[in-house]
Write a protein that holds these residues in place. Structure first.
Motif, PDB file in Angstrom:
ATOM      1  N   ASP A   1       0.834  -1.212   0.000  1.00 50.17           N
ATOM      2  CA  ASP A   1       0.000   0.000   0.000  1.00 50.17           C
ATOM      3  C   ASP A   1       0.864   1.256   0.000  1.00 50.17           C
ATOM      4  OD1 ASP A   1      -2.329  -1.504   0.016  1.00 50.17           O
ATOM      5  OD2 ASP A   1      -2.688  -1.234   2.166  1.00 50.17           O
ATOM      6  N   ALA A   2       1.935   1.239   0.803  1.00 44.83           N
ATOM      7  CA  ALA A   2       2.835   2.396   0.852  1.00 44.83           C
ATOM      8  C   ALA A   2       3.544   2.587  -0.490  1.00 44.83           C
ATOM      9  CB  ALA A   2       3.852   2.223   1.978  1.00 44.83           C
ATOM     10  N   MET A   3       3.952   1.502  -1.115  1.00 46.93           N
ATOM     11  CA  MET A   3       4.608   1.590  -2.425  1.00 46.93           C
ATOM     12  C   MET A   3       3.643   2.170  -3.469  1.00 46.93           C
ATOM     13  SD  MET A   3       7.781   0.382  -2.293  1.00 46.93           S
ATOM     14  CE  MET A   3       8.144  -0.205  -3.924  1.00 46.93           C
ATOM     15  N   LEU A   4       2.391   1.718  -3.457  1.00 42.68           N
ATOM     16  CA  LEU A   4       1.402   2.230  -4.417  1.00 42.68           C
ATOM     17  C   LEU A   4       1.106   3.709  -4.166  1.00 42.68           C
ATOM     18  CD1 LEU A   4      -1.021  -0.799  -4.588  1.00 42.68           C
ATOM     19  CD2 LEU A   4       0.433   0.052  -6.427  1.00 42.68           C
ATOM     20  N   ALA A   5       1.029   4.097  -2.895  1.00 41.61           N
ATOM     21  CA  ALA A   5       0.773   5.508  -2.575  1.00 41.61           C
ATOM     22  C   ALA A   5       1.914   6.390  -3.074  1.00 41.61           C
ATOM     23  CB  ALA A   5       0.575   5.672  -1.068  1.00 41.61           C
ATOM     24  N   GLU A   6       3.150   5.945  -2.878  1.00 39.05           N
ATOM     25  CA  GLU A   6       4.292   6.726  -3.360  1.00 39.05           C
ATOM     26  C   GLU A   6       4.322   6.761  -4.881  1.00 39.05           C
ATOM     27  OE1 GLU A   6       7.692   9.077  -3.549  1.00 39.05           O
ATOM     28  OE2 GLU A   6       6.166   8.796  -2.013  1.00 39.05           O
ATOM     29  N   ARG A   7       3.987   5.640  -5.493  1.00 42.97           N
ATOM     30  CA  ARG A   7       3.935   5.575  -6.969  1.00 42.97           C
ATOM     31  C   ARG A   7       2.904   6.574  -7.510  1.00 42.97           C
ATOM     32  NH1 ARG A   7       1.145   1.001 -10.218  1.00 42.97           N
ATOM     33  NH2 ARG A   7       2.211   1.043 -12.184  1.00 42.97           N
TER      34      ARG A   7
END
Length: 87
Positions: free
Chosen positions: A67-73
């Protein structure tokens, strides 16, 4: 998780190249599967305080990382993803 990032490796269906694409796993699943123990160590401590089986806690921590990776993406590149099927 509401945004799974779309398909990670979409490919045209070999039986019908002009037809629908095979989407495979989502980007979130890919990120979660490739999260290392170091990536999820912080989340494990917080999640580990609950009375759950250790494997469940590790799985949840991996998806928190995804989820954190997708938010940063989304922050870096915008929330709109490009269409994978060029039709």
């Amino acid at each position: 998780m509401t945004n799974d990032g779309g398909p990670a490796f979409p490919v045209p269906d070999s039986a019908d190249p002009d037809g629908p694409w095979i989407e495979g796993i989502s980007v979130a699943d890919y990120f979660a599967a490739h999260a290392t123990d170091g990536d999820v160590a912080c989340a494990l401590e917080e999640l580990g305080r609950r009375n759950e089986h250790r494997a469940n806690v590790r799985a949840r921590a991996r998806y928190l990382h995804a989820d954190a990776m997708l938010a940063e993406r989304a922050r870096r590149y915008g929330s709109e993803r490009k269409e994978t099927n060029p039709q």
